[in-house]
Design a protein around this motif. Structure first.
Motif, PDB file in Angstrom:
ATOM      1  N   ARG A  88       0.833  -1.211   0.000  1.00  0.00           N
ATOM      2  CA  ARG A  88       0.000   0.000   0.000  1.00  0.00           C
ATOM      3  C   ARG A  88       0.863   1.255   0.000  1.00  0.00           C
ATOM      4  O   ARG A  88       0.605   2.197  -0.738  1.00  0.00           O
ATOM      5  N   ARG A  89       1.881   1.260   0.862  1.00  0.00           N
ATOM      6  CA  ARG A  89       2.760   2.431   0.944  1.00  0.00           C
ATOM      7  C   ARG A  89       3.460   2.687  -0.389  1.00  0.00           C
ATOM      8  O   ARG A  89       3.597   3.825  -0.813  1.00  0.00           O
ATOM      9  N   MET A  90       3.915   1.636  -1.055  1.00  0.00           N
ATOM     10  CA  MET A  90       4.562   1.822  -2.357  1.00  0.00           C
ATOM     11  C   MET A  90       3.565   2.380  -3.367  1.00  0.00           C
ATOM     12  O   MET A  90       3.905   3.276  -4.145  1.00  0.00           O
ATOM     13  N   ARG A  91       2.350   1.862  -3.356  1.00  0.00           N
ATOM     14  CA  ARG A  91       1.331   2.318  -4.299  1.00  0.00           C
ATOM     15  C   ARG A  91       0.939   3.773  -4.050  1.00  0.00           C
ATOM     16  O   ARG A  91       0.549   4.472  -4.968  1.00  0.00           O
ATOM     17  N   GLU A  92       1.032   4.207  -2.801  1.00  0.00           N
ATOM     18  CA  GLU A  92       0.665   5.578  -2.448  1.00  0.00           C
ATOM     19  C   GLU A  92       1.849   6.534  -2.478  1.00  0.00           C
ATOM     20  O   GLU A  92       1.697   7.720  -2.212  1.00  0.00           O
ATOM     21  N   GLY A  93       3.048   6.001  -2.759  1.00  0.00           N
ATOM     22  CA  GLY A  93       4.230   6.847  -2.816  1.00  0.00           C
ATOM     23  C   GLY A  93       4.665   7.368  -1.454  1.00  0.00           C
ATOM     24  O   GLY A  93       5.264   8.435  -1.358  1.00  0.00           O
TER      25      GLY A  93
END
Length: 122
Positions: A88-93
């Motif tokens: 999730r964190r990667m997808r949200e930058g």
């Protein structure tokens, strides 16, 4: 119309942000699988410790076995939540979190090691 994004599981992960770099996403998945393999080794170690019935103080040997087996059960659950959070964190930058799995593994290994040591010394 259903999109590819709507069909991916879990939606709480893949329904957010934009598609992460596939290299990082696959590395995150490999990390999850490595924690799962580690958990399997913990379970096998706990079973072997008790099944071999080594000449140790039996209650402490059993306790060490149980610590290893319980850690082997809990570790992949924690790793799954860690995988989802990182994805999730990667997808949200956003910055990646500090993973708790290493701490759980270290605590279980130290606890079982102390119990085995005490079982041998007793």
């Amino acid at each position: 119309m259903t999109t590819e994004r709507d069909r991916r599981f879990p939606r709480s992960v893949f329904g957010r942000g934009s598609e992460a770099d596939v290299r990082f996403s696959l590395a995150n998945e490999r990390t999850f699988l490595a924690w799962t393999r580690t958990a399997l080794a913990l379970i096998a170690g706990g079973v072997a410790l008790e099944a071999l019935a080594l000449d140790m103080y039996a209650p402490l040997r059993l306790a060490a076995s149980l610590v290893l087996i319980v850690a082997g059960i809990v570790l992949p659950i924690i790793a799954w939540f860690e995988w989802a959070l990182v994805e999730r964190r990667m997808r949200e930058g956003r910055p990646l979190p500090h993973p708790p799995t290493g701490i759980v593994l270290a605590a279980a290994v130290v606890a079982s090691g102390i119990l085995v040591l005490l079982a041998i010394l007793r």
